[in-house]
Design a protein around this motif. Structure first.
Motif, PDB file in Angstrom:
ATOM      1  N   ARG A  95       0.837  -1.202   0.000  1.00 17.70           N
ATOM      2  CA  ARG A  95       0.000   0.000   0.000  1.00 17.70           C
ATOM      3  C   ARG A  95       0.868   1.245   0.000  1.00 17.70           C
ATOM      4  N   ASP A 167      -2.000  -3.038  -3.835  1.00 11.98           N
ATOM      5  CA  ASP A 167      -3.056  -2.653  -2.894  1.00 11.98           C
ATOM      6  C   ASP A 167      -3.338  -1.176  -3.174  1.00 11.98           C
ATOM      7  N   GLY A 169      -3.132   2.471  -3.909  1.00  8.65           N
ATOM      8  CA  GLY A 169      -2.026   3.351  -4.310  1.00  8.65           C
ATOM      9  C   GLY A 169      -0.934   2.681  -5.125  1.00  8.65           C
ATOM     10  N   THR A 211     -10.384  -9.035  -7.969  1.00  4.81           N
ATOM     11  CA  THR A 211     -10.991  -8.725  -6.668  1.00  4.81           C
ATOM     12  C   THR A 211     -12.443  -8.288  -6.872  1.00  4.81           C
ATOM     13  N   PHE A 240     -13.862   4.115  -5.842  1.00  5.29           N
ATOM     14  CA  PHE A 240     -14.029   3.872  -7.286  1.00  5.29           C
ATOM     15  C   PHE A 240     -12.659   3.629  -7.900  1.00  5.29           C
ATOM     16  N   GLY A 241     -11.881   2.753  -7.245  1.00  2.00           N
ATOM     17  CA  GLY A 241     -10.564   2.386  -7.769  1.00  2.00           C
ATOM     18  C   GLY A 241     -10.640   1.008  -8.382  1.00  2.00           C
ATOM     19  N   ASN A 242      -9.569   0.251  -8.247  1.00  2.98           N
ATOM     20  CA  ASN A 242      -9.518  -1.084  -8.857  1.00  2.98           C
ATOM     21  C   ASN A 242     -10.725  -1.921  -8.442  1.00  2.98           C
ATOM     22  N   VAL A 243     -10.947  -2.063  -7.143  1.00  2.00           N
ATOM     23  CA  VAL A 243     -12.006  -2.960  -6.671  1.00  2.00           C
ATOM     24  C   VAL A 243     -13.394  -2.356  -6.945  1.00  2.00           C
ATOM     25  N   ASP A 263     -15.481   8.526  -4.427  1.00  2.00           N
ATOM     26  CA  ASP A 263     -14.035   8.342  -4.317  1.00  2.00           C
ATOM     27  C   ASP A 263     -13.538   9.281  -3.221  1.00  2.00           C
ATOM     28  N   SER A 264     -12.213   9.472  -3.115  1.00  2.00           N
ATOM     29  CA  SER A 264     -11.700  10.234  -1.975  1.00  2.00           C
ATOM     30  C   SER A 264     -12.116  11.710  -2.031  1.00  2.00           C
ATOM     31  N   SER A 300     -19.189  10.664   0.875  1.00  2.00           N
ATOM     32  CA  SER A 300     -18.961   9.239   1.071  1.00  2.00           C
ATOM     33  C   SER A 300     -19.794   8.723   2.245  1.00  2.00           C
ATOM     34  N   ALA A 315     -13.239   1.064  -0.285  1.00  2.00           N
ATOM     35  CA  ALA A 315     -12.224   2.128  -0.179  1.00  2.00           C
ATOM     36  C   ALA A 315     -11.208   1.754   0.900  1.00  2.00           C
ATOM     37  N   GLY A 336     -15.718  -5.133  -0.144  1.00  2.00           N
ATOM     38  CA  GLY A 336     -14.623  -5.095  -1.116  1.00  2.00           C
ATOM     39  C   GLY A 336     -13.327  -4.652  -0.453  1.00  2.00           C
ATOM     40  N   ASN A 338     -10.650  -4.028   2.794  1.00  2.00           N
ATOM     41  CA  ASN A 338     -10.228  -4.768   3.972  1.00  2.00           C
ATOM     42  C   ASN A 338     -10.626  -3.980   5.218  1.00  2.00           C
TER      43      ASN A 338
HETATM   44  P1  NAD Z   1      -7.388   1.877  -5.287  1.00  2.00           P
HETATM   45  O1  NAD Z   1      -6.299   2.751  -4.834  1.00  2.00           O
HETATM   46  O2  NAD Z   1      -7.393   1.375  -6.691  1.00  2.00           O
HETATM   47  O3  NAD Z   1      -8.805   2.565  -5.025  1.00  2.00           O
HETATM   48  C1  NAD Z   1      -9.205   3.102  -3.800  1.00  2.00           C
HETATM   49  C2  NAD Z   1     -10.397   3.999  -4.068  1.00  2.00           C
HETATM   50  O4  NAD Z   1     -10.936   4.439  -2.841  1.00  2.00           O
HETATM   51  C3  NAD Z   1     -10.057   5.252  -4.870  1.00  2.00           C
HETATM   52  O5  NAD Z   1     -11.088   5.501  -5.792  1.00  2.00           O
HETATM   53  C4  NAD Z   1     -10.033   6.350  -3.795  1.00  2.00           C
HETATM   54  O6  NAD Z   1     -10.317   7.616  -4.332  1.00  2.00           O
HETATM   55  C5  NAD Z   1     -11.153   5.852  -2.917  1.00  2.00           C
HETATM   56  N1  NAD Z   1     -11.189   6.404  -1.567  1.00  2.00           N
HETATM   57  C6  NAD Z   1     -10.177   6.645  -0.703  1.00  2.00           C
HETATM   58  N2  NAD Z   1     -10.667   7.167   0.439  1.00  2.00           N
HETATM   59  C7  NAD Z   1     -12.017   7.234   0.296  1.00  2.00           C
HETATM   60  C8  NAD Z   1     -13.089   7.669   1.111  1.00  2.00           C
HETATM   61  N3  NAD Z   1     -12.873   8.132   2.332  1.00  2.00           N
HETATM   62  N4  NAD Z   1     -14.346   7.577   0.613  1.00  2.00           N
HETATM   63  C9  NAD Z   1     -14.566   7.107  -0.622  1.00  2.00           C
HETATM   64  N5  NAD Z   1     -13.615   6.678  -1.438  1.00  2.00           N
HETATM   65  C10 NAD Z   1     -12.341   6.754  -0.987  1.00  2.00           C
HETATM   66  O7  NAD Z   1      -7.402   0.645  -4.240  1.00  2.00           O
HETATM   67  P2  NAD Z   1      -8.052  -0.777  -4.425  1.00  2.00           P
HETATM   68  O8  NAD Z   1      -6.987  -1.712  -4.867  1.00  2.00           O
HETATM   69  O9  NAD Z   1      -9.321  -0.655  -5.194  1.00  2.00           O
HETATM   70  O10 NAD Z   1      -8.352  -1.158  -2.897  1.00  2.00           O
HETATM   71  C11 NAD Z   1      -9.532  -0.728  -2.239  1.00  2.00           C
HETATM   72  C12 NAD Z   1      -9.741  -1.607  -1.013  1.00  2.00           C
HETATM   73  O11 NAD Z   1      -9.814  -2.978  -1.415  1.00  2.00           O
HETATM   74  C13 NAD Z   1      -8.639  -1.552   0.046  1.00  2.00           C
HETATM   75  O12 NAD Z   1      -9.195  -1.752   1.322  1.00  2.00           O
HETATM   76  C14 NAD Z   1      -7.785  -2.761  -0.311  1.00  2.00           C
HETATM   77  O13 NAD Z   1      -7.013  -3.220   0.782  1.00  2.00           O
HETATM   78  C15 NAD Z   1      -8.862  -3.729  -0.702  1.00  2.00           C
HETATM   79  N6  NAD Z   1      -8.405  -4.845  -1.535  1.00  2.00           N
HETATM   80  C16 NAD Z   1      -7.806  -4.627  -2.736  1.00  2.00           C
HETATM   81  C17 NAD Z   1      -7.415  -5.713  -3.507  1.00  2.00           C
HETATM   82  C18 NAD Z   1      -6.809  -5.552  -4.883  1.00  2.00           C
HETATM   83  O14 NAD Z   1      -6.593  -6.566  -5.546  1.00  2.00           O
HETATM   84  N7  NAD Z   1      -6.552  -4.347  -5.359  1.00  2.00           N
HETATM   85  C19 NAD Z   1      -7.603  -7.007  -3.024  1.00  2.00           C
HETATM   86  C20 NAD Z   1      -8.253  -7.200  -1.806  1.00  2.00           C
HETATM   87  C21 NAD Z   1      -8.651  -6.094  -1.067  1.00  2.00           C
END
Ligand code: NAD
Length: 437
Positions: A95, A167, A169, A211, A240-243, A263-264, A300, A315, A336, A338
């Motif tokens: 992360r 993860d 970022g 994921t 609204f990131g990867n997951v 999103d953030s 949010s 998120a 979605g 953790n």
């Molecule tokens: P990412 O960086 O791609 O996306 C995170 C998103 O959350 C971004 O759109 C960001 O703007 C948004 N965000 C941040 N703070 C926020 C808030 N306070 N309110 C609303 N949105 C907010 O990260 P990701 O990979 O999508 O991971 C998201 C979560 O899923 C994390 O908890 C991560 O540990 C978990 N996760 C990810 C994976 C993976 O394969 N990427 C696997 C298992 C779990």
């Protein structure tokens, strides 16, 4: 060249204030430890196994300089934590986030041990992090930071000992830099040192969406169990990131109506449903989903309380807590992210009849396809996307039904059932291996 230590703001969020006011653990690792304590007591795990599970086996803290584009160097702090390797090598993402701490990394590593055990893949749990803000760093700065951090933690990682992945970022490009740096230091290409790599570099087809796809399978399985059709079901997604973006896209394809995403920087709402592809384009162009045409801006916090069938927090941790849990109107939560739900919120959600698919089950699709990627890399034999998705569905289906079976037999919620299943599997392995020497 001057060195500047990174500043870090310490602020107490509304969630933390709520938790403090009720005398509960405030840090994410203490929360995971409390959950482990409760389950170890319930299923009568031996004291040694319990004590081993409530601590992390190895914790590395690194402080390292990175040359920034303006010629100055900044000193960053990073971590790599291995929680437990009884069932196999460490596995867990990296992360990049300004607020990340050692305790967050420990909590996330412990969740990885539990997650790999729930879906029954041969890994332990690990996690890495660097306290930095990738959003304000150039690609060159991120590359230098990643290569230096990789070198700093290289005494812990490796294809047979600990395999990082993306993860919050971080992304496939960061994984490619890690693979290249590790390989340069070894003197030969080591594909399986990280997963979540670009396809061109031994990444697995289907990993990027895995994921979100696993969350989609979880929603389908939970819907079937609850007798709720996904066709026309309303969905709110926080993050609204990867997951978050992937699960929104996949659920929309299944006929769900995605009524809100955040999103953030904030979020958007349209009770008639959002066009996810165009929302993604708007976010790419403007940096956020906010101010998208034909939608109403929401926060949010408001999104979590929307009238909807399915809520997907995707998120960060600690988003649903004692003060806002009673306002959740969704019938089902698919975690979605953790650790998005604080334990005392679980009780409120349960009392209100909300069916929660817990993080260590719902978001396990990523680590499952990471496992497939690792296997493919070690064998240098790559699968089709259909094969990856088919195998993922089989693993998620099996894990969901195993957790549901424990939940019904033991009359506990799905989170407690997932912890019970995982801790039993890990404790059994520890007992069989015994204690060295
Ligand atoms: P990412 O960086 O791609 O996306 C995170 C998103 O959350 C971004 O759109 C960001 O703007 C948004 N965000 C941040 N703070 C926020 C808030 N306070 N309110 C609303 N949105 C907010 O990260 P990701 O990979 O999508 O991971 C998201 C979560 O899923 C994390 O908890 C991560 O540990 C978990 N996760 C990810 C994976 C993976 O394969 N990427 C696997 C298992 C779990």
């Amino acid at each position: 060249m001057t060195c500047v230590k990174m500043d870090k703001k310490v602020m107490m969020s509304e969630r933390e204030q709520s938790v403090v006011s009720q005398g509960q653990a405030t840090n994410s690792f203490a929360i995971v430890q409390q959950q482990i304590d409760a389950i170890c007591e319930k299923i009568k795990v031996s004291e040694t196994c319990h004590l081993r599970l409530r601590e992390c086996e190895r914790e590395l803290i690194v402080h390292f300089p990175v040359k920034m584009d303006d010629g100055q160097a900044k000193v960053f702090t990073g971590y790599r934590v291995q929680h437990n390797d009884s069932r196999g090598p460490g596995k867990g993402g990296i992360r990049y986030h300004p607020d990340v701490t050692l305790d967050d990394t420990r909590a996330l590593a412990a969740l990885m041990t539990l997650k790999t055990a729930v879906v029954n893949i041969p890994y332990g749990g690990a996690k890495g992090a660097v306290a930095c803000n990738p959003k304000v760093m150039s690609q060159n700065e991120l590359e230098r930071l990643t290569r230096r951090y990789t070198t700093e933690i290289s005494l812990l990682i490796g294809p047979e000992r600990d395999i990082p992945a993306p993860d919050v970022g971080t992304n496939p490009q960061v994984m490619a830099w890690i693979m290249d740096t590790y390989s340069m230091n070894k003197g030969f290409p080591v594909l399986s040192v990280v997963t979540g790599k670009p396809i061109e570099l031994g990444g697995s087809k289907g990993r990027f969406e895995a994921t979100g796809r696993g969350c989609m399978f979880s929603a389908q399985l939970a819907g079937k169990h609850l007798g709720m059709s996904l066709e026309g079901a309303t969905v709110a997604v926080q993050g609204f990131g990867n997951v978050g973006a992937t699960v929104a896209k996949l659920l929309a394809k299944e006929g769900c109506r995605i009524i809100g995403v955040t999103d953030s920087k904030g979020g958007i709402y349209n009770p008639n449903g959002l066009d996810i592809e165009n929302t993604l384009r708007h976010k790419r162009e403007t940096g956020s989903v906010v101010d998208f045409k034909d939608t109403e801006n929401i926060t949010s916090a408001e999104l979590l309380e929307l009238e909807c069938d399915i809520l997907i927090p995707a998120a960060l941790e600690g988003q649903i807590y004692a003060r806002n849990a009673a306002s959740v109107k969704a019938k089902m939560i698919v975690e979605g992210a953790n650790g998005p739900t604080i334990p005392e919120a679980d009780k409120i959600l349960n009392d209100n009849g909300v069916f929660v698919v817990p993080d260590i089950l719902a978001n396990a699709g990523g680590v499952v396809v990471s496992y497939f990627e690792w296997v493919q890399g070690l064998q240098s034999f790559f699968w089709s996307e259909d094969e990856v998705n088919r195998q993922l569905q089989a693993v998620m289906d099996n894990a969901f039904h195993e957790v549901l079976e424990v939940s019904q037999r033991e009359k506990v919620d799905m989170r407690n059932a997932a912890y019970m299943l995982a801790i039993k599997r890990i404790a059994d392995t520890m007992e069989i291996r015994g204690i060295f020497p």
